[in-house]
Design a protein around this motif. Structure first.
Motif, PDB file in Angstrom:
ATOM      1  N   GLY A  47      44.317  52.021  64.873  1.00 32.67           N
ATOM      2  CA  GLY A  47      42.681  52.717  65.140  1.00 32.67           C
ATOM      3  C   GLY A  47      42.995  53.348  63.657  1.00 32.67           C
ATOM      4  O   GLY A  47      41.857  53.230  63.080  1.00 32.67           O
ATOM      5  N   LEU A  48      44.244  54.168  63.798  1.00 29.65           N
ATOM      6  CA  LEU A  48      44.645  54.991  62.081  1.00 29.65           C
ATOM      7  C   LEU A  48      43.634  54.040  61.039  1.00 29.65           C
ATOM      8  O   LEU A  48      43.043  54.387  60.675  1.00 29.65           O
ATOM      9  N   ASP A  58      40.086  58.942  62.122  1.00 25.47           N
ATOM     10  CA  ASP A  58      40.698  58.186  63.212  1.00 25.47           C
ATOM     11  C   ASP A  58      40.341  59.395  64.001  1.00 25.47           C
ATOM     12  O   ASP A  58      40.475  59.740  64.595  1.00 25.47           O
ATOM     13  N   ASP A  85      44.836  48.912  69.846  1.00 25.76           N
ATOM     14  CA  ASP A  85      44.596  50.066  69.897  1.00 25.76           C
ATOM     15  C   ASP A  85      43.088  50.685  69.744  1.00 25.76           C
ATOM     16  O   ASP A  85      42.308  51.383  68.888  1.00 25.76           O
ATOM     17  N   ASP A  87      42.174  53.204  71.324  1.00 27.03           N
ATOM     18  CA  ASP A  87      41.547  55.166  71.371  1.00 27.03           C
ATOM     19  C   ASP A  87      41.865  55.262  73.257  1.00 27.03           C
ATOM     20  O   ASP A  87      42.548  55.468  73.597  1.00 27.03           O
ATOM     21  N   GLU A 114      44.305  55.605  75.771  1.00 29.42           N
ATOM     22  CA  GLU A 114      45.764  56.718  75.388  1.00 29.42           C
ATOM     23  C   GLU A 114      44.933  57.568  76.569  1.00 29.42           C
ATOM     24  O   GLU A 114      43.183  58.102  76.261  1.00 29.42           O
ATOM     25  N   LYS A 120      38.828  60.759  69.808  1.00 31.31           N
ATOM     26  CA  LYS A 120      40.099  61.414  70.081  1.00 31.31           C
ATOM     27  C   LYS A 120      40.230  62.083  68.674  1.00 31.31           C
ATOM     28  O   LYS A 120      39.535  61.616  67.542  1.00 31.31           O
ATOM     29  N   ARG A 159      48.452  54.599  77.485  1.00 28.63           N
ATOM     30  CA  ARG A 159      49.442  55.605  76.780  1.00 28.63           C
ATOM     31  C   ARG A 159      49.190  57.127  76.922  1.00 28.63           C
ATOM     32  O   ARG A 159      47.977  57.536  77.035  1.00 28.63           O
TER      33      ARG A 159
HETATM   34 MG    MG Z   1      45.070  54.911  67.120  1.00 31.67          MG
END
Ligand code: MG
Ligand code: SPV
Length: 295
Positions: A47-48, A58, A85, A87, A114, A120, A159
């Motif tokens: 994601g980043l 992000d 990912d 998030d 997560e 996020k 996560r």
């Molecule tokens: Mg991420």
């Protein structure tokens, strides 16, 4: 691997097998191809890194369908499995159900969600100020994700950010156990410390209840053998292609800007022939011979 050749089955095998496995970050079709060519068995669609490559933060500034589009390019560009990912799942349990269906349709092998709040923020910014989702609500999200998949091998990784949020080992373990009971296929436990002590303590207490995935971005000095000996399942190299691309592009841009010619850059960048090879220009030339009228 396994009884089927689906990419979800391949990802499941990477998570379940006793030997340590590695997922390498990619953020677009090109970087995904480079991960595969380097020999990696799976891809972390970070994601980043996707956000950074799109020029945004992000913090869910890119919409989930924009992320999905990037994931689809990565999926089309490769054959190895991709763990997206996801998030926080971009909403509630219902958003996650729809995400899982769309990921399956586009050949993505699994998703990691997560236990934070939407929108996020990255785990390494503004340390400490990381509000966690309600654990029971998040467990519902995991269960909903599992209920939505059609391919039985599609992977849902839960996560926990409990250690990131400074809530301690007991809370990380409590949450991981809730997520396991909700149907998670693996646990990703994240830490912002520069040593691996808290993720190792987590693994020692957790045992082998489910495979455990780690992201040693900050504890990069810990030898990988330690992770293997501790019995971790999977190590994610989370952002290193995006960061290497950033540095390389900075150097090339500033060199050309300063020098106003290309002479010192040509040998430092990939030849165009290599770009065409990676894009598969040969295949298109052959296909034209076959499918276009030859006059
Ligand atoms: Mg991420
Ligand atoms: C990512 O790569 O986007 C991750 C890992 O989620 S981290 O940036 O460490 O949160």
């Amino acid at each position: 691997p396994g009884r089927t050749t689906s990419r979800a089955a391949a990802l499941r095998h990477l998570l379940d097998r006793p030997e340590l496995s590695f997922l390498m970050e990619a953020h677009n079709g090109l970087s995904a191809k480079l991960v595969e060519r380097a020999g990696f068995e799976g891809i972390w669609a970070s994601g980043l890194s996707i956000a950074a490559a799109l020029g945004v933060r992000d913090s869910n500034e890119a919409s989930w369908t924009q992320v999905l589009e990037v994931a689809e390019f990565m999926s089309d560009a490769t054959r190895i499995p991709i763990l997206l990912d996801g998030d926080t799942g971009y909403g509630n349990f219902n958003s996650v159900r729809r995400l899982v269906r769309k990921l399956e349709q586009r050949g993505v092998a699994g998703v990691c969600v997560e236990d934070k709040l939407f929108p996020k923020m990255n785990s390494f910014v503004r340390g400490g100020a990381q509000p966690l989702a309600d654990a029971e609500e998040f467990a519902g999200k995991i269960g909903a994700a599992k209920s939505a998949q059609h391919d039985p091998d599609f992977v849902v990784v839960a996560r926990t950010e409990a250690l990131i949020a400074g809530q301690g080992l007991a809370e990380a373990l409590r949450r991981a156990e809730l997520y396991r009971c909700a149907g998670a296929d693996a646990i990703l436990v994240h830490s912002a410390r520069s040593d691996a002590d808290e993720v190792r303590a987590f693994k020692a207490e957790w045992g082998d209840r489910l495979p455990v995935v780690i992201v040693p971005t900050k504890y990069y000095r810990t030898p990988t053998e330690v992770f293997a000996e501790d019995g971790f399942s999977t190590v994610v190299w989370a952002n290193h292609l995006m960061r290497s691309a950033l540095r390389a592009m900075q150097i090339t841009a500033s060199t050309i800007f300063a020098e106003q010619h290309l002479r010192n850059v040509e040998d430092a960048v990939a030849p165009l022939a290599e770009v065409f090879e990676i894009q598969g220009e040969d295949e298109l030339a052959e296909a034209e011979q076959r499918w276009l009228p030859q006059r």
